[in-house]
Design an enzyme around this catalytic site. Structure first.
Site, PDB file in Angstrom:
ATOM      1  N   ALA A  66     -22.889  19.166  43.351  1.00  0.00           N
ATOM      2  CA  ALA A  66     -22.989  17.755  42.968  1.00  0.00           C
ATOM      3  C   ALA A  66     -23.104  17.714  41.447  1.00  0.00           C
ATOM      4  CB  ALA A  66     -24.213  17.133  43.624  1.00  0.00           C
ATOM      5  N   GLY A 109     -23.587  21.534  46.362  1.00  0.00           N
ATOM      6  CA  GLY A 109     -22.757  20.575  47.102  1.00  0.00           C
ATOM      7  C   GLY A 109     -21.352  21.089  47.367  1.00  0.00           C
ATOM      8  N   GLU A 112     -21.721  23.022  50.434  1.00  0.00           N
ATOM      9  CA  GLU A 112     -21.966  22.054  51.512  1.00  0.00           C
ATOM     10  C   GLU A 112     -20.671  21.330  51.894  1.00  0.00           C
ATOM     11  OE1 GLU A 112     -25.199  20.406  49.142  1.00  0.00           O
ATOM     12  OE2 GLU A 112     -26.540  20.688  50.840  1.00  0.00           O
ATOM     13  N   GLU A 132     -29.638  25.197  44.260  1.00  0.00           N
ATOM     14  CA  GLU A 132     -30.420  24.011  43.875  1.00  0.00           C
ATOM     15  C   GLU A 132     -31.843  24.356  43.460  1.00  0.00           C
ATOM     16  OE1 GLU A 132     -28.416  24.165  46.526  1.00  0.00           O
ATOM     17  OE2 GLU A 132     -27.316  22.290  46.757  1.00  0.00           O
TER      18      GLU A 132
END
Ligand code: CAA
Length: 258
Positions: A66, A109, A112, A132
């Site tokens: 992200a 992300g 993911e 993260e």
């Protein structure tokens, strides 16, 4: 295909190839990029001529996570009300099969996103991980659940707590990835898998995807119920009649999607 687009879309017959296109930021998944990806995915899902979707990344990353810069100063309420991560669920909700062709970093992300796809193939230089923890946060788009199911609780815990990454070969050994190939043949390999799926009955493919997903996302009991429902349902399709008749007549089936 516009060069400024955050997601490039190429249609090759029944296959759509979506390329994450922010290479200067290692395809960091900004809200605008995610919105564009969702828009393309949902358009492909609604288009009867498209049978399989491939997602890959431009440059040296699939996606490095992200967009950290877009959320560095966010409050919990900003994160909640913007739906910045919650709307990623629409990626996992696509009904058609999605193949992740992971060409480099698949971190946070990005990992993911790959795990929201149905099949993951990787180039030899791909790296997977959930770093993260290094940012003082935890995975928020499914990593704690999907990585744990893919790798088992102990290896996933180690990766999520240390922020370490694993290679394509290790991801292959764990079954997170089903093929590893040289970078130059990654897309051709994805195309080969997509072409094979595209010859099958799209109804059977869609219902098989839903049933297999149940194995990872629900209890065995619920999964078995969905599998049996979908199995019965396919006996209402012309493709089931055609597929079985073709077998009996020793010829290739001609699936109509009905
Ligand atoms: N967000 C925003 N920008 C990013 C980014 C990210 N996730 N990852 C890389 N970039 C940017 C860098 O800031 C840099 O931009 P500038 O040139 O403007 O400085 C550019 O991409 C190139 O990156 P690097 O210079 O860092 O490249 P590198 O080869 O030295 O390192 C890397 C590569 C190890 C992948 C490193 O970029 C990195 O660690 N990226 C962050 C990975 C990460 O922590 N991901 C998790 C994000 S949080 C998340 O995803 C939450 C969630 O669960 C939904």
């Amino acid at each position: 295909m516009s060069e400024e687009s955050l997601v490039l879309s190429t249609i090759e017959g029944p296959i759509a190839i979506l390329t994450l296109n922010r290479p200067q930021a290692l395809n960091a998944l900004s809200p605008a990029l995610i919105d564009d990806l969702i828009r393309h995915l949902e358009a492909c899902d609604a288009d009867d001529t498209i049978r399989v979707i491939i997602i890959t990344g431009a440059g040296r990353a699939f996606a490095a996570g992200a967009d950290i810069k877009a959320m560095a100063n966010a409050t919990p309420i900003d994160m909640l009300t913007s739906g910045m991560i919650a709307r990623w669920a629409r990626i996992a909700a696509v009904r058609k099969p999605v193949i992740a062709a992971v060409n480099g970093y698949a971190l946070g992300g990005g990992c993911e996103l790959a795990m929201m796809c149905d099949i993951i193939i990787a180039s030899e230089n791909a790296q997977f991980g959930q770093p993260e923890i290094n940012l003082g946060i935890i995975p928020g788009a499914g990593g704690t659940q999907r990585l744990t199911r893919a790798l088992g609780p102990y290896r996933a815990m180690e990766l999520i707590l240390t922020g370490a990454t694993i290679s394509a070969q290790e991801a292959l050994a764990h079954g997170l990835v089903c093929r590893v190939c040289p970078p130059e043949s990654l897309l051709d390999e994805a195309r080969r898998i997509a072409q094979t799926i595209a010859t099958k009955s799209p109804l059977a493919v869609q219902l098989a995807k839903e049933a297999v997903r149940m194995a990872a996302e629900t209890t065995v009991r619920e999964g078995l119920a969905i599998e049996l429902r979908n199995f019965y349902l396919l006996f209402a399709s012309a493709d089931q009649k055609e597929g079985m008749q073709a077998f009996i007549e020793k010829r290739a089936p001609n699936f109509s999607g009905r």
